[in-house]
Write a protein that holds these residues in place. Structure first.
Motif, mmCIF file in Angstrom:
data_model
loop_
_atom_site.group_PDB
_atom_site.id
_atom_site.type_symbol
_atom_site.label_atom_id
_atom_site.label_comp_id
_atom_site.label_asym_id
_atom_site.label_seq_id
_atom_site.Cartn_x
_atom_site.Cartn_y
_atom_site.Cartn_z
ATOM 1 N N ILE A 114 4.706 7.156 4.137
ATOM 2 C CA ILE A 114 4.711 7.629 2.358
ATOM 3 C C ILE A 114 5.348 9.400 2.932
ATOM 4 C CG2 ILE A 114 3.608 8.610 0.352
ATOM 5 C CD1 ILE A 114 2.013 5.491 1.298
ATOM 6 N N ASN A 115 4.837 10.170 3.732
ATOM 7 C CA ASN A 115 4.876 11.533 3.803
ATOM 8 C C ASN A 115 6.417 11.943 3.982
ATOM 9 O OD1 ASN A 115 2.144 12.724 2.524
ATOM 10 N ND2 ASN A 115 2.034 11.861 4.389
ATOM 11 N N ILE A 116 7.017 11.455 4.756
ATOM 12 C CA ILE A 116 8.683 11.780 5.615
ATOM 13 C C ILE A 116 9.781 11.243 4.780
ATOM 14 C CG2 ILE A 116 7.131 11.958 7.642
ATOM 15 C CD1 ILE A 116 8.706 9.976 8.654
ATOM 16 N N PHE A 117 9.348 9.618 3.826
ATOM 17 C CA PHE A 117 10.339 9.381 3.129
ATOM 18 C C PHE A 117 10.184 9.413 2.142
ATOM 19 C CE2 PHE A 117 12.107 5.834 2.007
ATOM 20 C CZ PHE A 117 13.485 5.994 1.691
ATOM 21 N N GLU A 118 8.913 8.330 1.521
ATOM 22 C CA GLU A 118 8.494 8.425 -0.089
ATOM 23 C C GLU A 118 9.022 9.592 -1.055
ATOM 24 O OE1 GLU A 118 5.845 5.308 -1.142
ATOM 25 O OE2 GLU A 118 7.932 3.786 -1.056
ATOM 26 N N LEU A 119 8.506 10.491 -0.040
ATOM 27 C CA LEU A 119 7.593 12.045 -0.675
ATOM 28 C C LEU A 119 9.415 12.746 -1.427
ATOM 29 C CD1 LEU A 119 4.634 13.415 0.442
ATOM 30 C CD2 LEU A 119 5.459 12.340 -2.032
ATOM 31 N N LYS A 120 10.703 12.172 -0.450
ATOM 32 C CA LYS A 120 12.325 12.435 -1.098
ATOM 33 C C LYS A 120 12.968 11.385 -1.790
ATOM 34 C CE LYS A 120 12.420 14.153 4.176
ATOM 35 N NZ LYS A 120 12.787 14.160 5.387
ATOM 36 N N ARG A 121 12.017 10.186 -2.116
ATOM 37 C CA ARG A 121 12.587 9.730 -2.786
ATOM 38 C C ARG A 121 13.589 9.506 -3.950
ATOM 39 N NH1 ARG A 121 10.941 6.309 -7.655
ATOM 40 N NH2 ARG A 121 9.350 7.706 -7.835
ATOM 41 N N VAL A 122 14.324 9.214 -4.424
ATOM 42 C CA VAL A 122 15.895 9.552 -5.481
ATOM 43 C C VAL A 122 14.699 9.443 -6.597
ATOM 44 C CG1 VAL A 122 17.678 9.268 -6.873
ATOM 45 C CG2 VAL A 122 18.041 9.708 -4.258
ATOM 46 N N SER A 123 14.835 10.451 -7.683
ATOM 47 C CA SER A 123 14.412 9.899 -9.156
ATOM 48 C C SER A 123 14.488 8.335 -9.772
ATOM 49 C CB SER A 123 14.949 11.297 -9.799
ATOM 50 O OG SER A 123 13.906 10.881 -11.479
ATOM 51 N N GLN A 124 13.806 7.567 -9.965
ATOM 52 C CA GLN A 124 13.807 6.156 -10.827
ATOM 53 C C GLN A 124 14.198 5.730 -9.942
ATOM 54 O OE1 GLN A 124 15.822 6.740 -14.271
ATOM 55 N NE2 GLN A 124 14.853 7.962 -14.964
ATOM 56 N N LYS A 125 13.585 5.577 -8.670
ATOM 57 C CA LYS A 125 14.113 4.762 -7.979
ATOM 58 C C LYS A 125 12.813 4.135 -6.752
ATOM 59 C CE LYS A 125 19.041 4.146 -7.289
ATOM 60 N NZ LYS A 125 19.431 3.191 -7.354
ATOM 61 N N PRO A 126 12.511 2.747 -7.190
ATOM 62 C CA PRO A 126 10.577 2.001 -6.615
ATOM 63 C C PRO A 126 10.623 2.978 -5.525
ATOM 64 C CG PRO A 126 12.301 0.428 -8.136
ATOM 65 C CD PRO A 126 13.539 1.470 -7.423
ATOM 66 N N ASN A 127 9.121 2.937 -4.989
ATOM 67 C CA ASN A 127 9.165 3.447 -3.670
ATOM 68 C C ASN A 127 7.982 1.546 -3.562
ATOM 69 O OD1 ASN A 127 5.977 3.318 -5.605
ATOM 70 N ND2 ASN A 127 5.795 5.564 -5.073
ATOM 71 N N LEU A 128 7.446 1.623 -2.420
ATOM 72 C CA LEU A 128 6.733 0.721 -2.189
ATOM 73 C C LEU A 128 6.045 -0.202 -2.859
ATOM 74 C CD1 LEU A 128 6.215 1.142 1.423
ATOM 75 C CD2 LEU A 128 8.274 -0.680 0.525
ATOM 76 N N LEU A 129 5.046 1.198 -3.729
ATOM 77 C CA LEU A 129 3.856 0.578 -4.629
ATOM 78 C C LEU A 129 4.227 -0.143 -6.250
ATOM 79 C CD1 LEU A 129 0.750 0.572 -6.043
ATOM 80 C CD2 LEU A 129 1.554 3.123 -6.670
ATOM 81 N N LEU A 130 5.285 0.404 -6.309
ATOM 82 C CA LEU A 130 5.740 0.307 -8.020
ATOM 83 C C LEU A 130 6.963 -1.294 -7.259
ATOM 84 C CD1 LEU A 130 8.102 3.364 -9.479
ATOM 85 C CD2 LEU A 130 6.526 1.709 -10.457
ATOM 86 N N ARG A 131 7.209 -1.157 -6.034
ATOM 87 C CA ARG A 131 8.009 -2.811 -6.026
ATOM 88 C C ARG A 131 6.946 -4.043 -6.229
ATOM 89 N NH1 ARG A 131 12.814 -2.725 -3.152
ATOM 90 N NH2 ARG A 131 13.807 -0.731 -3.038
ATOM 91 N N VAL A 132 5.967 -3.527 -5.554
ATOM 92 C CA VAL A 132 4.658 -4.821 -5.477
ATOM 93 C C VAL A 132 4.113 -5.201 -6.559
ATOM 94 C CG1 VAL A 132 2.341 -5.257 -4.468
ATOM 95 C CG2 VAL A 132 3.725 -3.615 -2.797
ATOM 96 N N CYS A 133 4.284 -3.933 -7.460
ATOM 97 C CA CYS A 133 3.621 -4.106 -8.716
ATOM 98 C C CYS A 133 5.076 -5.072 -10.614
ATOM 99 C CB CYS A 133 2.580 -2.300 -9.690
ATOM 100 S SG CYS A 133 2.093 -1.890 -8.409
ATOM 101 N N THR A 134 5.755 -4.621 -9.222
ATOM 102 C CA THR A 134 7.043 -5.789 -10.239
ATOM 103 C C THR A 134 6.222 -6.431 -10.039
ATOM 104 O OG1 THR A 134 8.118 -3.367 -10.743
ATOM 105 C CG2 THR A 134 9.198 -5.604 -10.806
ATOM 106 N N SER A 135 6.512 -7.132 -8.708
ATOM 107 C CA SER A 135 6.228 -8.291 -8.997
ATOM 108 C C SER A 135 5.584 -8.518 -8.336
ATOM 109 C CB SER A 135 7.218 -8.717 -7.675
ATOM 110 O OG SER A 135 6.476 -7.572 -6.902
ATOM 111 N N HIS A 136 4.310 -8.220 -9.323
ATOM 112 C CA HIS A 136 2.704 -8.826 -8.912
ATOM 113 C C HIS A 136 1.906 -9.972 -9.447
ATOM 114 C CE1 HIS A 136 -1.686 -8.098 -8.731
ATOM 115 N NE2 HIS A 136 -1.909 -7.963 -10.396
ATOM 116 N N GLN A 137 2.094 -10.669 -9.343
ATOM 117 C CA GLN A 137 1.286 -12.140 -9.242
ATOM 118 C C GLN A 137 0.083 -12.096 -9.605
ATOM 119 O OE1 GLN A 137 2.949 -14.498 -10.099
ATOM 120 N NE2 GLN A 137 4.878 -13.079 -9.868
#
Length: 503
Positions: A342-365
């Protein structure tokens, strides 16, 4: 992440040489060793040229399976001669039609007879755990009888022996692995992947894929595949795609089968996760790449597509990891590895590109394992304020999911899901959550929680009430005031501009 149509053996990585295949031999299979003979890959060609260049007497050595080895030149290096013959045989088996492959086996037979005549045994090759699983503990043939059995076996068995013989020579000359070996083992893997829909073959597919990725990891081949995808037809990326197709196959969901437990262990999945992190970070750091069509079989994926594919694969692996029993020390290892990622990759995430947390929450069942994964990501440092294209944060998405399930709230079995959701909200509130952050509809996450006033877990209402009455961070108050009064913020850093827009 779509399944990749497999390449047949006639496809050659770009930039490697083509040489005419060997002519069909007459009865007796007399072999004249020539540096160009039967070689269709540049790295094999280079090795054999070097061998023959150092030992010119090999060029004129005429051999057959029934020849008298005493007729060999006295100054010839027999070990070198064996290497040349075995390499020619491997090239024939890797790339030829049936007759050429038969010719390759004849080369191996002659080399084996030379070993017996001059008492030159084969040294045992070390095999990694993935190599053993992928090749089903096969060993290199040692006798003529074992070699002749290949004639009654499938081509994949021939390929395995060509791999052993090629590896032996390449390792001796510090050239292992080579592009040729990797490309041919990819073709070998494709035959296994084609039978993936049969659930019992899934463990083999996983082992074969990990064996191939293990080969990538040596001599920095993975980075070469990422930076020069046309060099070997993007087989690096397609191998990770096949790993996704294997682990995500719905026919292979149970974890109580012995053969599955043999490969889906915590350590093996952690090793797989590490490979995926390495691949994604390297893809992220590479220059932009547009999709390239090489031919009907091969397409080089764009950088954005590769990042999307590998994110989906990482998510599949994480879901498997949270679903299997773990000790406390193993749980700490997983959290630590995830925190580094998370520190070396996700903090470099392009704005509005889903991180892993958003991906899990989007498909949450609402399954227990999903809640476990969400909590793990939050504890590992995932950003609870990350937003998707609608500027919805993870809590926006989870609240919406719970609201859509309101018809089940009266069901007693829903209480477990309600407790899990409340526990997630507590973790979010205890972190760096910005309560004034709004989506494109102007709703804050707290406002999305208001329809949950009759939620089965009364603790949720108390949590929301206490948090609303708490002291807001000064940064949130400032961002909200800047946005409300439409103060100019173009000169602010991009991260601060983004924060203003989200309040």
């Amino acid at each position: 992440m779509a399944s990749k149509k497999k390449a047949e053996n006639e496809h050659t990585p770009e930039g490697e040489d083509h040489v005419n295949p060997p002519k069909k031999q007459k009865k007796g299979h007399v072999i004249e060793i020539d540096p160009i003979f039967a070689v269709s890959r540049s790295d094999f060609l280079s090795i054999i040229q070097n061998l023959v260049g150092n030992y010119p007497n090999i060029r004129s050595a005429n051999l057959s399976s029934d020849c008298d080895f005493s007729s060999l030149p006295k100054d010839i290096d027999v070990e070198m001669l064996i290497e040349v013959i075995e390499s020619v045989g491997a090239a024939c088996v890797f790339h030829g039609d049936f007759d050429v492959r038969r010719y390759g086996l004849e080369c191996w037979k002659i080399a084996l007879l030379l070993r017996e005549a001059f008492a030159i045994p084969k040294t045992a090759l070390y095999q990694s755990k993935w190599e053993k699983l992928a090749l089903r503990n096969k060993r290199e043939f040692q006798t003529v009888a074992e070699l002749e059995q290949l004639l009654r076996q499938r081509r994949t068995h021939w390929t395995v022996q060509a791999y052993f013989l090629g590896r032996r020579t390449l390792e001796k000359h510090n050239c292992f692995p080579s592009g040729c070996i990797i490309f041919n083992m990819y073709n070998f893997a494709s035959h296994i992947w084609n039978h993936r829909p049969i659930a019992k073959n899934q463990p083999r597919c996983f082992a074969v894929t990990m064996f191939l990725i293990e080969l990538f990891g040596k001599k920095e081949y993975l980075q070469q595949f990422i930076r020069n995808p046309t060099w070997c037809s993007d087989i690096g990326h397609w191998t990770f795609c096949e790993l996704f197709n294997t682990l995500g196959d719905p026919t292979w969901t149970g974890l109580d089968v012995t053969e599955q437990n043999a490969v889906l262990t915590f350590d093996n999945l952690m090793e797989t996760l590490g490979f995926c992190f390495l691949y994604q970070v390297n893809v992220h750091d590479m220059a932009s790449l547009d999709e390239i069509k090489i031919n009907e079989e091969w397409t080089i994926q764009s950088k954005a597509d590769k990042l999307e594919d590998i994110s989906n694969l990482i998510l599949v692996i994480l879901k498997l990891l949270v679903s299997i029993p773990k000790s406390k020390s193993e749980s700490k290892r997983l959290k630590s590895k995830l925190a580094i990622y998370i520190n070396i990759f996700e903090l470099k995430r392009v704005s509005q590109k889903p991180n892993l947390l958003l991906r899990v929450c989007t498909s949450h069942q609402g399954t227990p394992n999903e809640f476990k994964l969400i909590k793990l990501l939050l504890k590992a440092g995932a950003d609870p304020n990350a937003v998707d294209q609608q500027r919805c944060s993870p809590l926006h998405l989870l609240a919406k999911s719970e609201h859509l399930s309101s018809h089940s709230w009266s069901n007693p079995s829903y209480s477990t899901r309600a407790e899990n959701f409340t526990a997630i909200v507590r973790v979010i509130f205890d972190g760096r959550f910005h309560q004034d952050q709004v989506n494109l509809s102007g709703q804050s996450a707290l406002e999305c929680l208001k329809p949950l006033s009759s939620y089965p877990d009364a603790e949720l209402s108390r949590l929301v009430g206490n948090f609303s009455q708490g002291v807001r961070p000064l940064s949130c108050i400032a961002a909200k005031e800047v946005r409300r009064h439409q103060l100019p913020c173009e000169c602010l850093p991009v991260t601060l501009q983004s924060m203003v827009l989200q309040h």
